[in-house]
Design a protein around this motif. Sequence first.
Motif, PDB file in Angstrom:
ATOM      1  N   PHE A   1     -47.764 -43.690 -97.143  1.00  0.00           N
ATOM      2  CA  PHE A   1     -46.642 -44.488 -96.661  1.00  0.00           C
ATOM      3  C   PHE A   1     -45.961 -45.241 -97.796  1.00  0.00           C
TER       4      PHE A   1
ATOM      5  N   MET B   1     -42.082 -45.028 -98.207  1.00  0.00           N
ATOM      6  CA  MET B   1     -41.227 -46.205 -98.316  1.00  0.00           C
ATOM      7  C   MET B   1     -40.731 -46.397 -99.757  1.00  0.00           C
TER       8      MET B   1
ATOM      9  N   LYS C   1     -41.065 -48.891 -91.404  1.00  0.00           N
ATOM     10  CA  LYS C   1     -41.167 -47.444 -91.635  1.00  0.00           C
ATOM     11  C   LYS C   1     -40.357 -46.662 -90.611  1.00  0.00           C
TER      12      LYS C   1
END
Length: 484
Positions: A338, A342, A365
């Motif tokens: 993640f 991101m 997200k």
Amino acid sequence: MDADAAAVHKRKRPDESDPGAGELDLSAADAVEVLDLRAAKRLLLAFERRLRDNLEARMKYPDDPARFADSEIALHAETDRLRLLAGAPELFPDLVPIGLASSLASLLTHDNVDLAAAAASLLTDLTDSEDPADLAAVQALADALVDANALDLLVHNLSRFSETDSDEAEAVHNTLAVLENLLDLRPNLADKVCDGTKLLRWLLSRLKAREFDANKQYASEILAILLQNSPANQKRLGQINGVDALLQAVAMYKSRDPKTSDEEEMLENLFDCLCCVLMPLENKERFVKAEGVELMIIIMKQKKLAYSSAIRTLDFAMTKFPPACERFVDVLGLKTAFAAFMGGITKGSRRMRLLGKFVENECEKIDRLMEFYTRYSNRVKEETERLDSLDLEDLEMDDDERYNRKLEVGLYTLQLIALILGHIWHSGNSQMRARVELLLKQNKLTKQDVKDILEEYHDNIGDLDGPEEKERAQARTKEIIAAL
């Protein structure tokens, strides 16, 4: 016309900067322009005569090198003169029946390493042709070389040459070049050469060297060629501990970047090899057992050049292989993934831990996901409008071609994003649902837009993985559509 123009090389040789390297005594260089079959036959017969004389002298005086030294010098000169044939590949079909391939294959076995190296250098020129008009003729030579057991001899010489000597290191490079040319001419040889020789083992051994050089780079390239379209070779490599060997090779770059563009190319080749070898299920198992998932996460965390390649490798490892996905979650790979998406993991099941990532930091997200959805939705919309403005009947474009055109501009990526949004909605989490609805409204979209994308995806799911898997995929998609 220069003698060097008689052949076009695919790769730069290690010593090409030396203007004297491989220099030929071609006083009649213009002969390249007028080389006909009769002259070519004279060249070949002269070479075969020198080869025969040398072998006879060696057998007659095996313990007295001085007695056959002159014949070897003459043989080397005749070998160099054969380079003239590289300028007339159209003659190969006529020269093969009178011994061109068999004589050169015989020279590969010569006791004098220098002459075996000369044979590899010559074959590099003769088998390298980028002119489509010459393809059939060069293929005829390639087929004859295979019949003369040249594949075995070339691979054997890779171990015979000592790369501590610069001339023999160049011979290794030339040998790899011949193998590359043969594979280019006859791609089906990829299975044959790996089944009948120890080429895969030699390549893996060569890639274990810590120091980078041109031959290590070339070894990575040849291995990638052998694996890319051969399930049999992918399995063979796994059976000889190739997955672990490749992981060790890329591990050298987990905390440092390549120093040159050539070294960077080699690293890309290594990851290409890893992705290819992860196609068979049994190799995915070996990858997980060898802690390949953990290594890829470490590489991602370091954010070096191999960063994106590590993500791609994990994609191959985890596709249709739940144990790799579970390992990825268990070793906290979601946090790293993640971070990549991101630019505290929640407790609970792996699915809930994954969904929990979308709730963090006020659903940032999901915001990012919607940015991607909007971007690709606009691309597909523009292409759809463009296609609608065309007269498709005049273009002879059917529905399948139209669908493929949209895939090319990003429809498949849009479908995957829509699936993720659907899974988020299907989770039933009120916070995430509210965020999705808000973002859709802000972008002048509705849940129906997402459903339309998923309906098209559902209708075009193929049966490449079998009818049962197709039914399961369609059922899962229908379930998500119904939830929306």
